[in-house]
Design a protein around this motif. Structure first.
Motif, PDB file in Angstrom:
ATOM      1  N   PRO A  66      -8.790   8.230 -13.698  1.00 44.79           N
ATOM      2  CA  PRO A  66     -10.216   7.966 -13.510  1.00 44.79           C
ATOM      3  C   PRO A  66     -10.982   9.248 -13.190  1.00 44.79           C
ATOM      4  O   PRO A  66     -10.451  10.203 -12.628  1.00 44.79           O
ATOM      5  CB  PRO A  66     -10.242   7.005 -12.316  1.00 44.79           C
ATOM      6  N   LEU A  67     -12.255   9.250 -13.550  1.00 44.12           N
ATOM      7  CA  LEU A  67     -13.142  10.369 -13.249  1.00 44.12           C
ATOM      8  C   LEU A  67     -14.533   9.818 -12.990  1.00 44.12           C
ATOM      9  O   LEU A  67     -15.058   9.049 -13.790  1.00 44.12           O
ATOM     10  CB  LEU A  67     -13.191  11.359 -14.421  1.00 44.12           C
ATOM     11  N   LEU A  68     -15.114  10.196 -11.866  1.00 49.10           N
ATOM     12  CA  LEU A  68     -16.498   9.829 -11.586  1.00 49.10           C
ATOM     13  C   LEU A  68     -17.387  11.042 -11.824  1.00 49.10           C
ATOM     14  O   LEU A  68     -17.087  12.144 -11.337  1.00 49.10           O
ATOM     15  CB  LEU A  68     -16.661   9.339 -10.139  1.00 49.10           C
ATOM     16  N   ILE A  69     -18.445  10.842 -12.587  1.00 47.46           N
ATOM     17  CA  ILE A  69     -19.400  11.914 -12.879  1.00 47.46           C
ATOM     18  C   ILE A  69     -20.735  11.535 -12.263  1.00 47.46           C
ATOM     19  O   ILE A  69     -21.383  10.574 -12.688  1.00 47.46           O
ATOM     20  CB  ILE A  69     -19.551  12.138 -14.394  1.00 47.46           C
ATOM     21  N   TYR A  70     -21.123  12.261 -11.238  1.00 51.97           N
ATOM     22  CA  TYR A  70     -22.418  12.024 -10.595  1.00 51.97           C
ATOM     23  C   TYR A  70     -23.464  12.852 -11.337  1.00 51.97           C
ATOM     24  O   TYR A  70     -23.347  14.069 -11.443  1.00 51.97           O
ATOM     25  CB  TYR A  70     -22.372  12.430  -9.123  1.00 51.97           C
ATOM     26  N   GLY A  71     -24.486  12.187 -11.868  1.00 51.30           N
ATOM     27  CA  GLY A  71     -25.482  12.870 -12.689  1.00 51.30           C
ATOM     28  C   GLY A  71     -25.112  12.839 -14.153  1.00 51.30           C
ATOM     29  O   GLY A  71     -25.244  13.834 -14.871  1.00 51.30           O
ATOM     30  N   ALA A  72     -24.632  11.683 -14.610  1.00 53.22           N
ATOM     31  CA  ALA A  72     -24.109  11.579 -15.976  1.00 53.22           C
ATOM     32  C   ALA A  72     -25.186  11.684 -17.043  1.00 53.22           C
ATOM     33  O   ALA A  72     -24.870  11.899 -18.211  1.00 53.22           O
ATOM     34  CB  ALA A  72     -23.360  10.264 -16.140  1.00 53.22           C
ATOM     35  N   THR A  73     -26.460  11.530 -16.679  1.00 56.18           N
ATOM     36  CA  THR A  73     -27.510  11.652 -17.688  1.00 56.18           C
ATOM     37  C   THR A  73     -28.008  13.084 -17.834  1.00 56.18           C
ATOM     38  O   THR A  73     -28.760  13.387 -18.760  1.00 56.18           O
ATOM     39  CB  THR A  73     -28.706  10.738 -17.338  1.00 56.18           C
TER      40      THR A  73
ATOM     41  N   SER B 179     -10.466  13.583 -24.162  1.00 60.99           N
ATOM     42  CA  SER B 179      -9.150  13.829 -23.593  1.00 60.99           C
ATOM     43  C   SER B 179      -8.460  12.558 -23.136  1.00 60.99           C
ATOM     44  O   SER B 179      -7.326  12.604 -22.659  1.00 60.99           O
ATOM     45  CB  SER B 179      -9.264  14.791 -22.399  1.00 60.99           C
ATOM     46  N   GLY B 180      -9.155  11.427 -23.232  1.00 64.11           N
ATOM     47  CA  GLY B 180      -8.548  10.164 -22.873  1.00 64.11           C
ATOM     48  C   GLY B 180      -8.616   9.827 -21.400  1.00 64.11           C
ATOM     49  O   GLY B 180      -7.951   8.888 -20.947  1.00 64.11           O
ATOM     50  N   LEU B 181      -9.384  10.590 -20.620  1.00 58.79           N
ATOM     51  CA  LEU B 181      -9.538  10.241 -19.210  1.00 58.79           C
ATOM     52  C   LEU B 181     -10.234   8.887 -19.117  1.00 58.79           C
ATOM     53  O   LEU B 181     -11.207   8.633 -19.821  1.00 58.79           O
ATOM     54  CB  LEU B 181     -10.351  11.313 -18.487  1.00 58.79           C
ATOM     55  N   SER B 182      -9.732   8.042 -18.237  1.00 61.30           N
ATOM     56  CA  SER B 182     -10.254   6.681 -18.188  1.00 61.30           C
ATOM     57  C   SER B 182      -9.856   6.010 -16.878  1.00 61.30           C
ATOM     58  O   SER B 182      -8.737   6.229 -16.391  1.00 61.30           O
ATOM     59  CB  SER B 182      -9.711   5.877 -19.380  1.00 61.30           C
ATOM     60  N   PRO B 183     -10.768   5.201 -16.318  1.00 58.98           N
ATOM     61  CA  PRO B 183     -12.148   5.001 -16.762  1.00 58.98           C
ATOM     62  C   PRO B 183     -13.038   6.161 -16.327  1.00 58.98           C
ATOM     63  O   PRO B 183     -12.764   6.820 -15.324  1.00 58.98           O
ATOM     64  CB  PRO B 183     -12.554   3.710 -16.044  1.00 58.98           C
ATOM     65  N   ILE B 184     -14.093   6.408 -17.105  1.00 58.95           N
ATOM     66  CA  ILE B 184     -15.094   7.405 -16.758  1.00 58.95           C
ATOM     67  C   ILE B 184     -16.279   6.651 -16.172  1.00 58.95           C
ATOM     68  O   ILE B 184     -16.903   5.825 -16.852  1.00 58.95           O
ATOM     69  CB  ILE B 184     -15.528   8.213 -17.995  1.00 58.95           C
ATOM     70  N   ILE B 185     -16.579   6.906 -14.930  1.00 59.33           N
ATOM     71  CA  ILE B 185     -17.644   6.197 -14.230  1.00 59.33           C
ATOM     72  C   ILE B 185     -18.829   7.137 -14.121  1.00 59.33           C
ATOM     73  O   ILE B 185     -18.787   8.136 -13.390  1.00 59.33           O
ATOM     74  CB  ILE B 185     -17.171   5.738 -12.834  1.00 59.33           C
ATOM     75  N   GLY B 186     -19.866   6.857 -14.877  1.00 56.04           N
ATOM     76  CA  GLY B 186     -21.056   7.688 -14.880  1.00 56.04           C
ATOM     77  C   GLY B 186     -22.093   7.155 -13.915  1.00 56.04           C
ATOM     78  O   GLY B 186     -22.450   5.974 -13.974  1.00 56.04           O
ATOM     79  N   VAL B 187     -22.554   8.008 -13.023  1.00 58.21           N
ATOM     80  CA  VAL B 187     -23.544   7.613 -12.029  1.00 58.21           C
ATOM     81  C   VAL B 187     -24.813   8.402 -12.285  1.00 58.21           C
ATOM     82  O   VAL B 187     -24.802   9.636 -12.293  1.00 58.21           O
ATOM     83  CB  VAL B 187     -23.038   7.886 -10.598  1.00 58.21           C
ATOM     84  N   ALA B 188     -25.921   7.698 -12.507  1.00 55.06           N
ATOM     85  CA  ALA B 188     -27.199   8.366 -12.722  1.00 55.06           C
ATOM     86  C   ALA B 188     -27.935   8.578 -11.413  1.00 55.06           C
ATOM     87  O   ALA B 188     -28.788   9.446 -11.298  1.00 55.06           O
ATOM     88  CB  ALA B 188     -28.068   7.560 -13.688  1.00 55.06           C
ATOM     89  N   GLY B 189     -27.627   7.777 -10.410  1.00 62.08           N
ATOM     90  CA  GLY B 189     -28.267   7.895  -9.103  1.00 62.08           C
ATOM     91  C   GLY B 189     -27.357   7.306  -8.064  1.00 62.08           C
ATOM     92  O   GLY B 189     -26.139   7.280  -8.223  1.00 62.08           O
TER      93      GLY B 189
END
Length: 366
Positions: free
Chosen positions: A158-165, A179-189
């Protein structure tokens, strides 16, 4: 004579000057700029340096000339490149310079506008994920690529991306997905991240978090989400300067924080810059990677100050501001926010520089 935009530290004006075509050193590529891309650092660096500067680093155009040590590029080649931060001849000009190891070819089907959104953001995210955080890149045998195809037997990362937009966050998500990283959790705020983690069966904390914003309270948010026992947080700015209470802010004792600075691909990680620049060119050519959404600011170099002001004031949303050099007018002199001649001067020697980036290592150590 070719034109160049010199951004004033006030970010209220740029000076359009005549600027001779640069002469490349041994490993440099001189590029006739078709489109220049902008980044938030472009308004921060003039404040930090407290003197007039051409801070543009995203270049898309055609090769004009190359240094004697350059063998992969020739005049006329369509390229994109990452200019060396803080060095002369940035991308806010009709001719710019980049090292050959952060320059890559462009296929004909990729526009200069799209290409100008790539170098800074894509190389920053690549360095953060695959250099500093040491996550497996696509070609790494450890990369869980099969999990992206739904193989239930492949371990998840898993990977969390803060500021995905943001541009950096969006490219991080794209490269992580490849690269197949999963789940990718995108946080816009400051969304309900804990709820999402629960739905994904990930508990309440994550081992890897990429903070693509690194300001406005983002450090405080990710500090609550990272695994306190061995978690890794990567940010693009230092907490000491950009956490809400930088002097007292600390991640949990068991957390490793890494500050990614893309200029290091020019100084300490040249091989990384070479490999990833070439790989980005291949991904674009094969359609596996797309550029970031963009908005053209009219007026060429005369639109630079308006674009940087919008970035400073947070008016852009999920897009990159770009500038087409062909739209630059012949006027020389100071240009204001409206793109018209301005009386704003460059004499700011008495103004005290209090911007937090004054202590950030954008330039190599002596």
């Amino acid at each position: 004579m070719p034109k160049e935009a010199i951004v004033q530290p006030s970010i209220e004006a740029v000076e359009i000057i005549d600027s001779p075509i640069p002469v490349p050193t041994d490993k440099q590529v001189v590029i006739k700029v078709v489109v220049s891309g902008s980044n938030p650092k472009d308004w921060k660096i003039p404040l930090w340096k407290d003197l007039p500067h051409n801070p543009g680093d995203d270049i898309a155009g055609t090769v004009y000339s190359v240094g004697k040590g350059v063998y992969e590029f020739k005049p006329g080649d369509r390229v994109a490149a990452l200019h060396e931060t803080g060095a002369p001849n940035g991308s806010y000009a009709e001719y710019a310079v980049a090292p050959d190891w952060t320059t890559f070819r462009l296929p004909e089907h990729v526009s200069f506008e799209e290409a100008a959104t790539v170098p800074v953001a894509a190389l920053t995210s690549a360095l953060a994920l695959f250099g500093d955080m040491k996550l497996p890149a696509q070609w790494d045998q450890r990369a869980p690529i099969a999990s992206a195809a739904g193989d239930p037997d492949m371990p998840k990362q898993p990977l969390l991306i803060y500021g995905a937009t943001s541009a950096v966050g969006a490219f991080a998500a794209k490269l992580a997905r490849l690269s197949g990283l999963s789940p990718i959790i995108g946080v816009a705020g400051r969304g309900a991240v804990q709820q999402v983690l629960g739905q994904e069966g990930l508990g309440t904390h994550l081992s890897h978090i990429f903070d693509a914003i690194s300001s406005d309270g983002s450090f405080e948010v990710v500090a609550r989400l990272v695994d306190p026992n061995g978690g890794i947080v990567n940010g693009v700015l230092p907490p000491l300067l950009f956490a809400r209470d930088g002097k007292n802010f600390k991640f949990p004792e068991g957390v490793t924080f890494i500050n990614t600075a893309v200029p290091f691909v020019h100084w300490h990680h040249q091989d990384f810059g070479y490999v990833w620049s070439r790989f980005l060119g291949r991904l674009l050519a094969e359609g596996r990677l797309k550029g970031h959404p963009y908005e053209v600011i009219p007026g060429g170099l005369h639109g630079v100050v308006a674009g940087l002001q919008n970035l400073k004031n947070g008016k852009n949303s999920a897009c990159k501001y770009i500038f087409r050099m062909e739209e630059t007018k012949n006027f020389l002199g100071m240009v204001g926010i409206d793109g018209q001649p301005s009386g704003v001067g460059a004499d700011l020697a008495d103004r005290k520089n209090t911007h937090p980036l004054r202590n950030f290592p954008f330039l190599p150590e002596d």
